[in-house]
Write a protein that holds these residues in place. Sequence first.
Motif, mmCIF file in Angstrom:
data_model
loop_
_atom_site.group_PDB
_atom_site.id
_atom_site.type_symbol
_atom_site.label_atom_id
_atom_site.label_comp_id
_atom_site.label_asym_id
_atom_site.label_seq_id
_atom_site.Cartn_x
_atom_site.Cartn_y
_atom_site.Cartn_z
ATOM 1 N N PRO A 35 -3.737 8.890 8.090
ATOM 2 C CA PRO A 35 -3.186 7.561 7.519
ATOM 3 C C PRO A 35 -3.751 6.474 8.140
ATOM 4 C CG PRO A 35 -1.486 9.276 8.411
ATOM 5 C CD PRO A 35 -3.039 9.638 8.960
ATOM 6 N N ALA A 36 -4.141 6.480 9.378
ATOM 7 C CA ALA A 36 -4.582 5.082 9.995
ATOM 8 C C ALA A 36 -5.840 4.515 9.083
ATOM 9 C CB ALA A 36 -5.145 5.498 11.345
ATOM 10 N N ALA A 37 -6.641 5.729 8.394
ATOM 11 C CA ALA A 37 -7.608 5.101 7.482
ATOM 12 C C ALA A 37 -7.236 4.337 6.014
ATOM 13 C CB ALA A 37 -8.635 6.242 7.310
ATOM 14 N N ILE A 38 -5.946 4.499 5.833
ATOM 15 C CA ILE A 38 -5.589 3.896 4.598
ATOM 16 C C ILE A 38 -5.996 2.484 4.524
ATOM 17 C CG2 ILE A 38 -3.372 3.226 3.384
ATOM 18 C CD1 ILE A 38 -2.011 5.808 4.255
ATOM 19 N N THR A 39 -6.332 1.938 3.156
ATOM 20 C CA THR A 39 -6.766 0.698 3.140
ATOM 21 C C THR A 39 -6.154 -0.148 1.992
ATOM 22 O OG1 THR A 39 -8.325 1.414 1.352
ATOM 23 C CG2 THR A 39 -9.061 1.136 3.763
ATOM 24 N N THR A 40 -5.293 0.467 1.158
ATOM 25 C CA THR A 40 -4.060 0.024 0.360
ATOM 26 C C THR A 40 -3.331 -1.101 1.128
ATOM 27 O OG1 THR A 40 -4.135 1.969 -1.289
ATOM 28 C CG2 THR A 40 -2.470 0.159 -1.449
ATOM 29 N N ARG A 41 -3.453 -2.323 0.580
ATOM 30 C CA ARG A 41 -2.871 -3.446 1.128
ATOM 31 C C ARG A 41 -1.507 -3.935 0.595
ATOM 32 N NH1 ARG A 41 -6.779 -6.163 -0.106
ATOM 33 N NH2 ARG A 41 -5.932 -8.108 -0.903
ATOM 34 N N ALA A 42 -0.680 -4.090 1.577
ATOM 35 C CA ALA A 42 0.822 -4.523 1.048
ATOM 36 C C ALA A 42 0.628 -6.265 1.518
ATOM 37 C CB ALA A 42 1.725 -3.796 1.641
ATOM 38 N N THR A 43 1.153 -6.913 0.735
ATOM 39 C CA THR A 43 1.410 -8.437 1.029
ATOM 40 C C THR A 43 2.506 -8.789 0.727
ATOM 41 O OG1 THR A 43 -1.002 -8.487 0.419
ATOM 42 C CG2 THR A 43 -0.019 -10.604 0.735
ATOM 43 N N PRO A 44 3.407 -9.594 1.765
ATOM 44 C CA PRO A 44 4.515 -10.192 1.356
ATOM 45 C C PRO A 44 4.450 -11.537 0.677
ATOM 46 C CG PRO A 44 3.997 -10.513 3.835
ATOM 47 C CD PRO A 44 3.014 -9.755 3.018
ATOM 48 N N THR A 45 5.203 -11.635 -0.370
ATOM 49 C CA THR A 45 5.036 -12.824 -1.124
ATOM 50 C C THR A 45 6.737 -13.524 -1.158
ATOM 51 O OG1 THR A 45 5.686 -12.014 -3.436
ATOM 52 C CG2 THR A 45 3.231 -11.960 -2.796
ATOM 53 N N GLY A 46 6.652 -14.732 -1.638
ATOM 54 C CA GLY A 46 7.913 -15.060 -1.598
ATOM 55 C C GLY A 46 9.078 -14.444 -2.786
ATOM 56 N N ALA A 47 8.405 -13.366 -3.820
ATOM 57 C CA ALA A 47 9.235 -12.741 -4.744
ATOM 58 C C ALA A 47 9.217 -11.426 -4.149
ATOM 59 C CB ALA A 47 8.969 -12.863 -5.968
ATOM 60 N N GLY A 48 8.842 -11.079 -2.960
ATOM 61 C CA GLY A 48 8.922 -9.459 -2.409
ATOM 62 C C GLY A 48 7.361 -9.172 -2.296
ATOM 63 N N TRP A 49 7.129 -7.949 -2.271
ATOM 64 C CA TRP A 49 5.931 -7.317 -1.812
ATOM 65 C C TRP A 49 4.879 -7.112 -2.726
ATOM 66 C CZ3 TRP A 49 4.355 -6.300 3.566
ATOM 67 C CH2 TRP A 49 5.452 -6.590 4.322
ATOM 68 N N VAL A 50 3.733 -7.121 -2.698
ATOM 69 C CA VAL A 50 2.627 -6.576 -3.665
ATOM 70 C C VAL A 50 1.625 -5.780 -3.318
ATOM 71 C CG1 VAL A 50 3.128 -8.592 -5.450
ATOM 72 C CG2 VAL A 50 1.053 -8.622 -3.519
ATOM 73 N N LEU A 51 1.178 -4.712 -3.869
ATOM 74 C CA LEU A 51 0.399 -3.806 -3.426
ATOM 75 C C LEU A 51 -1.273 -4.120 -3.990
ATOM 76 C CD1 LEU A 51 2.182 -0.448 -3.371
ATOM 77 C CD2 LEU A 51 1.830 -2.072 -1.651
ATOM 78 N N ASP A 52 -2.007 -3.846 -3.381
ATOM 79 C CA ASP A 52 -3.631 -3.907 -3.993
ATOM 80 C C ASP A 52 -4.262 -2.631 -3.317
ATOM 81 O OD1 ASP A 52 -4.234 -6.675 -5.501
ATOM 82 O OD2 ASP A 52 -2.853 -7.125 -3.727
ATOM 83 N N GLY A 53 -5.168 -1.950 -4.002
ATOM 84 C CA GLY A 53 -5.892 -0.921 -3.611
ATOM 85 C C GLY A 53 -5.917 0.232 -4.428
ATOM 86 N N ALA A 54 -6.074 1.463 -4.034
ATOM 87 C CA ALA A 54 -6.226 2.703 -4.573
ATOM 88 C C ALA A 54 -5.893 3.620 -4.214
ATOM 89 C CB ALA A 54 -7.701 2.875 -5.225
ATOM 90 N N LYS A 55 -5.146 4.709 -4.803
ATOM 91 C CA LYS A 55 -5.027 6.345 -4.460
ATOM 92 C C LYS A 55 -5.529 7.077 -5.087
ATOM 93 C CE LYS A 55 -2.167 4.681 -1.075
ATOM 94 N NZ LYS A 55 -2.421 4.903 0.379
ATOM 95 N N THR A 56 -5.623 8.501 -4.648
ATOM 96 C CA THR A 56 -6.404 9.414 -5.288
ATOM 97 C C THR A 56 -5.560 10.912 -5.255
ATOM 98 O OG1 THR A 56 -8.500 10.257 -5.935
ATOM 99 C CG2 THR A 56 -7.789 10.307 -3.771
ATOM 100 N N VAL A 57 -5.596 11.468 -6.168
ATOM 101 C CA VAL A 57 -5.193 12.751 -6.570
ATOM 102 C C VAL A 57 -3.478 12.817 -6.220
ATOM 103 C CG1 VAL A 57 -5.599 15.378 -6.360
ATOM 104 C CG2 VAL A 57 -7.302 13.860 -5.846
ATOM 105 N N VAL A 58 -2.892 11.696 -6.793
ATOM 106 C CA VAL A 58 -1.496 11.707 -6.698
ATOM 107 C C VAL A 58 -0.732 12.642 -7.630
ATOM 108 C CG1 VAL A 58 0.419 9.958 -6.888
ATOM 109 C CG2 VAL A 58 -1.704 9.198 -5.925
ATOM 110 N N ALA A 59 0.064 13.408 -7.307
ATOM 111 C CA ALA A 59 0.794 14.550 -8.223
ATOM 112 C C ALA A 59 1.362 13.688 -9.209
ATOM 113 C CB ALA A 59 1.775 15.257 -7.255
ATOM 114 N N ALA A 60 1.144 14.359 -10.232
ATOM 115 C CA ALA A 60 1.741 13.790 -11.552
ATOM 116 C C ALA A 60 2.009 12.417 -11.792
ATOM 117 C CB ALA A 60 3.318 14.403 -11.645
#
Lengths: 398, 368
Positions: B129-154
Amino acid sequence: MDLTYSASEEAFRSEVRAFLAAHLPQRLSDKVRKDQHLTRAEQEEWHAILQTRGWLANHWPVDWGGTGWTVMERFIFETETALAHAPRILPFGVSMIGPVLLKYGSEAQKRHWLPRILNGTDWWCQGYSEPGAGSDLASLTTSAVREGDVYIVNGQKTWTTLAQHATMMFCLVRTATGGKRQDGISFLLIDMASPGIEVRPIKLLSGDCEVNAVFLTNVRVPVANLVGEENRGWTYAKYLLTYERTNIAGVGASMAALDELRAIARSRQRHGRPLAEDPQFAARLARTEIELENMQTTNLRVLVEAGAGAAPVAESSMLKIRGTEIRQQIDDLTRRAAGVHARPWLPEAFEGGWNGAPVGPDWAGPVATRYFNDRKLSIFGGSNEVQREIITKAILEL
Amino acid sequence: MDFSLGQDRQMLVDSLRRLLAAKAPFAARKDGAFEGSGWSRALWQDMADLGAIGAWFDESHGGYGGSPFDIAVVFGEIGRALLTGPYLAALQAGHVLAAAGQTDALAALIAGTSVVTYAEEEADTWFDPAAITTRATPTGAGWVLDGAKTVVAAAGSADRLVVVAQAPQGLTTFLVEAGAPGLTIRDYLLVDGGSAGDIGFAATPAVLIGTAGEAASVIEAARALALVALAWEAVAVMDVLRDHTLDYLRTRKQFGQAIGKFQALQHRMATLALEIEQARSAAINAADRASGPRTTRERAVSAAKVTIGKAGSLVAEEAIQVHGGIGMTWDLALSHYAKRLMMIGHELGDEDHHLARYIALGQDIIPA
């Protein structure tokens, strides 16, 4: 699902530990830990200590001097004594001939022989294997011909463990030929002081002389020493081979040996770091640890089933195979840990009281010898190949 | 000491077995697992209705069980029926939600009305998990995510995702709705049936689960339960493979006799049976220690993954080999069980990964 020991089992464990702390002489446990040879007197001393507490033949019926322990208590006892480096209880009297007599012996035989096992009067050895009858035990040819009230026995037994100390041998002999091989075998109790018996040591690859060839030439055995019926000995012999196999995996002894190996892996340096941090060695060690952890639970599962009255045939064979493989892996890793220091051979160091300087670390002396000696584990008591036949026969039902 | 499942768990097992025998027979599964999303939403609802999902959580979280052994028996039946669907992902997602007290989302998961999958793994993380690079950024309207995940079930057929991302505070978990803006999904089938997908996030809105920066221990604990589940699933699959192979040894005749009469095959079968019993013990140990202290728990689940990895490859390969040509065919159930068993080795870290982890945990060099 509940993998915890009950309060009474834990209390029992404490009782065993307290007993060992108080009564297991350190001079004996030191020798066991260092893989030194126990003398006959030392072995008998440990049996006597256990018998004083009533724990020697712990699996016998209470009426005959047993304890009434559950299978789980017996397992705890085996484990704790092994972890404390107590000498093992020699099986030939209490675990082999004793149970056979209890099940198939006459009242007179039980009254005569069983107390002598407990008080150490007799040292028993096992006359099963022959040069031409190993895994195929039913092909044995040592003959017993009845003449009046004696049998005249001729033949040769082999791999007879500690026969050099034995006063008595329980022996499979052929009393009939022609029909089915298994139907012509009888079970005799033979006095080792009888004229016509010669015991010759067999030196093993490790240099040890713990097994023997026993030659029988016109040995006269009283008919009173026939167990059960003539020509029914195969039934009794098989009973012996399946009796008390729930502790056959030797989990306690392997746990003790693995503890030693872990300590070695932490202290022994290779290329400037402990072996425990060498990726290759650490991986081998971890796999062995995991197998033993699994084995312990497998063994407990079989014990719980046996305690509930099941007769685990295939499972016992699995315990024997994997239990001996694990022990051999531990020996193998300990040998590897010694590196170049596995090679020096100082047989005098295997005797008690030796004060010479070790070559290399003090634990390295016996590791190669132990490794070679324990190759026997997968061969005796029904080779691991024979155990695989037993498993398939049970699960395949062909 | 008691190795029986106990009455309640046995009842759950029996009802699941009846359900899956009736609604997910192999004849339907064989091709159904490779059509569309590769799993049945209707059957998911049936499973939820029988309490198969609620069994993963304790009463304080709205569930009906929560013991690792409750999780274990459900996944045993999933394995026996070769059931496809994001059950393992939902188990992890649900435990992340439970740890944060997200009761509404969890209630919908338990009820079967909301399928929640779990997105942690990335192309280069290799289960670290320490190698995870998907980024979460707090904004005024809440959080947004940028990045990619692979082989996510369904990935393309679930309603929601629990996503693990790096926030400024550290590893953090988020809830993302399936139709969220900036979410792209590439869906695909899996070798052993069912589907998964690659997910891209581009300023995708996400709802924080728990406390930012404190997810590491939560996702590790959830993964430990998932490893217990996989171990029990694997043992159930091995049991089926053993039984099918024993049947074949009894009935297939060559050289004028049942092939089970041949010693070479007998000895291999005995070894298989032995390895399966050792794997069962490892799975029991994992479930037993999963409620224990962290190092005990993690060593036991890694030991179980090592054991089912080794035994699994052996059992899958030998089952095919003993069956010969017929073992290679799509129409034989055995081949699908063998594929599932091998692919379990590729989930949540393989044998080598967990052996290294087991060693490191023994030397206390994996930080909590």
